[in-house]
Write a protein that holds these residues in place. Structure first.
Motif, PDB file in Angstrom:
ATOM      1  N   ARG A  44      15.260  27.298  24.942  1.00 29.49           N
ATOM      2  CA  ARG A  44      15.956  26.027  25.179  1.00 29.49           C
ATOM      3  C   ARG A  44      16.190  25.918  26.678  1.00 29.49           C
ATOM      4  NH1 ARG A  44      16.775  22.146  21.839  1.00 29.49           N
ATOM      5  NH2 ARG A  44      18.906  21.801  22.448  1.00 29.49           N
ATOM      6  N   GLY A  57      16.223  20.645  25.848  1.00 34.70           N
ATOM      7  CA  GLY A  57      15.253  20.784  24.766  1.00 34.70           C
ATOM      8  C   GLY A  57      14.393  22.014  24.898  1.00 34.70           C
ATOM      9  N   GLU A  61       9.311  19.935  25.038  1.00 32.95           N
ATOM     10  CA  GLU A  61      10.052  18.682  25.209  1.00 32.95           C
ATOM     11  C   GLU A  61      10.367  18.432  26.681  1.00 32.95           C
ATOM     12  OE1 GLU A  61      12.397  18.621  20.902  1.00 32.95           O
ATOM     13  OE2 GLU A  61      13.307  19.667  22.607  1.00 32.95           O
TER      14      GLU A  61
END
Length: 81
Positions: A44, A57, A61
């Protein structure tokens, strides 16, 4: 932590951080500008631009986020009207 490191040292650092994370089941907070290192180890990612979070994200992403691309590559981002 990778500032001033050559590519091999950065790769070694990535393996060390991954080992520590996995071996001890720890969460690691990594503040880094080397995108190869960040994308290679993080699950993340939070992206800051002038202290403001502009994206949160997965590496995929983040790498496709228009706000991140604009902030870090200086490209125009089409805004929905």
């Amino acid at each position: 932590p990778a500032a001033g490191m050559n590519p091999q040292e950065t790769e070694d650092l990535m393996h060390l951080i991954r080992f520590i994370r996995d071996e001890f089941q720890l969460t690691v907070l990594l503040i880094e500008h080397d995108m190869h290192l960040v994308m290679g180890i993080c699950e993340r990612i939070a992206v800051l631009d002038y202290g403001q979070r502009i994206a949160l994200g997965t590496p995929e992403e983040i790498s496709n986020d228009p706000a991140v691309i604009k902030a870090y590559l200086g490209e125009e981002v089409a805004m929905d009207a």
